[in-house]
Design an enzyme around this catalytic site. Structure first.
Site, PDB file in Angstrom:
ATOM      1  N   CYS A 110      -5.434  11.962   5.011  1.00 25.38           N
ATOM      2  CA  CYS A 110      -5.241  11.200   3.780  1.00 25.38           C
ATOM      3  C   CYS A 110      -6.314  10.118   3.633  1.00 25.38           C
ATOM      4  O   CYS A 110      -6.844   9.901   2.543  1.00 25.38           O
ATOM      5  CB  CYS A 110      -3.855  10.573   3.788  1.00 25.38           C
ATOM      6  SG  CYS A 110      -3.460   9.669   2.283  1.00 25.38           S
ATOM      7  N   CYS A 206       2.309   9.603   4.952  1.00 29.21           N
ATOM      8  CA  CYS A 206       1.378   8.976   4.018  1.00 29.21           C
ATOM      9  C   CYS A 206       1.686   9.367   2.570  1.00 29.21           C
ATOM     10  O   CYS A 206       1.614  10.544   2.215  1.00 29.21           O
ATOM     11  CB  CYS A 206      -0.039   9.390   4.386  1.00 29.21           C
ATOM     12  SG  CYS A 206      -1.320   8.670   3.350  1.00 29.21           S
TER      13      CYS A 206
END
Length: 373
Positions: A110, A206
């Protein structure tokens, strides 16, 4: 090498866009940049479409907190939806790895693919010269390039999750919290009277948030039950599907703690895909859980240059693990082999091994398999 102050490498840069998540860290990052004379704007990213009837995904609440902070600081807040990019560049990889019975770390991907790629490109398109985040890490700029260092707050240091950044990304990044501890960040937020000063830190996947992970994963992966057994073949129970477990896992096995008169916790040691068996052991340092080294793929070096083997350094196999002395005995463009000074517990395929020298994070690789002690 002495790390530079958070804004030294971009001293001439004025317009910066802060990734404002709604949390206290990014709020204080924005405040510090304002204090340092930057022209600060903020951006709130929505990277997951809420489909949870129980409302665990808190994007709306986070956006409200981000708006409150932006208003208090007097900065403009942009909002953008990167859900499609997140699905294509992070979540599909996440699912592929679980289907392959590995345990990926989506936060690492991410950062490299969304926060310091998609967000960075978007911010540059808005006319910014750099982006800033509330990560606990440090950057130094030297004749040899940009270097990533551990933060002052070792407990909060996030270089493990940032190790796949490259020179171009570091050149456009600012980490204003580099020299602060988490306690100092909280204290400053309270002194400023920020609306989110007491907001707890997020701990979920995330951008997806906190939720019962096995139930969430079951939406995307079929359950394929099979036996839970000891290495000797004694059946103890039934697992939900090998993809739902990770090496070294202790909680959530549902088999109690007693076997043949011995009371002790059970740990996942082997995922036997050929026979759909989950092998568990009671000793936390059982030989099946210990590795003298490992093989890793997809190496990434922040400098852009791989060191020459053999190469002595420090490494960690998970966030917050104490640094471990090791030697890279083989380094190639597609992988590397590592030997540890002391055997390591629960080396987990799909996770990252991250390398350090002193305070500097050199890069890392994706664990393929442990090597027996």
């Amino acid at each position: 090498m002495v790390p530079m102050s958070p804004n030294t490498q971009l001293a001439s840069t004025k317009r910066v866009i802060v990734g404002l998540s709604g949390g206290v860290d990014s709020a204080i990052a924005a405040h510090r940049l304002l204090e340092q004379g930057y022209e600060v704007e903020a951006l709130f990213m929505k990277n997951w479409e809420e489909d949870d009837a129980e409302g665990r995904c808190a994007a709306a609440a986070d956006l409200a907190d981000a708006r409150a902070v932006a208003e208090q600081l007097g900065i403009r807040l942009h909002t953008v939806n990167f859900s499609s990019e997140y699905w294509d560049r992070v979540f599909e990889y996440f699912l592929r790895e679980y289907r392959a019975l590995r345990t990926p770390n989506p936060d690492v991907l991410c950062n490299a693919e969304i926060k310091f790629s998609v967000f960075l490109d978007y911010a540059l398109g808005l006319g910014a010269a750099a982006i800033a985040t509330g990560h606990y890490a440090r950057i130094s700029a030297e004749a040899t390039g940009y270097h990533l260092h551990r933060a002052v707050d070792e407990d909060k240091d996030q270089t493990y999750f940032l190790h796949r950044l490259d020179q171009g990304q570091l050149a456009r990044a600012l980490f204003p919290l580099a020299d602060l501890t988490k306690d100092e960040v909280r204290a400053l937020a309270h002194r400023l009277g920020l609306a989110n000063a007491a907001k707890k830190d997020s701990t979920g996947i995330c951008f997806i948030g906190e939720r019962r992970f096995s139930d969430f994963l079951a939406r995307y992966l079929p359950r394929e039950p099979g036996p839970i057994e000891t290495p000797e073949g004694l059946r103890l129970g039934e697992h939900r599907g090998l993809a739902y477990y990770t090496i070294g896992q202790r909680q959530g096995l549902g088999i109690g703690g007693v076997s043949q008169g011995r009371a002790a916790p059970w740990y996942v040691a082997v995922k036997d895909s050929a026979n759909n068996r989950l092998i568990v052991v009671q000793d936390s340092r059982h030989p099946l859980l210990m590795s003298s080294g490992l093989e890793a793929l997809q190496p990434h070096w922040i400098s852009g240059r791989a060191p020459e083997a053999p190469f002595r350094c420090l490494a960690r196999l998970r966030h917050r693990q104490p640094l471990q002395a090791c030697e890279l005995v083989a380094i190639g463009p597609k992988g590397c082999q590592v030997r540890f000074d002391e055997p390591q517990r629960a080396v987990t395929p799909g996770q990252s091994i991250v390398f350090y020298q002193g305070s500097e994070c050199l890069g890392g690789a994706i664990i393929e398999r442990g090597l027996a002690s």
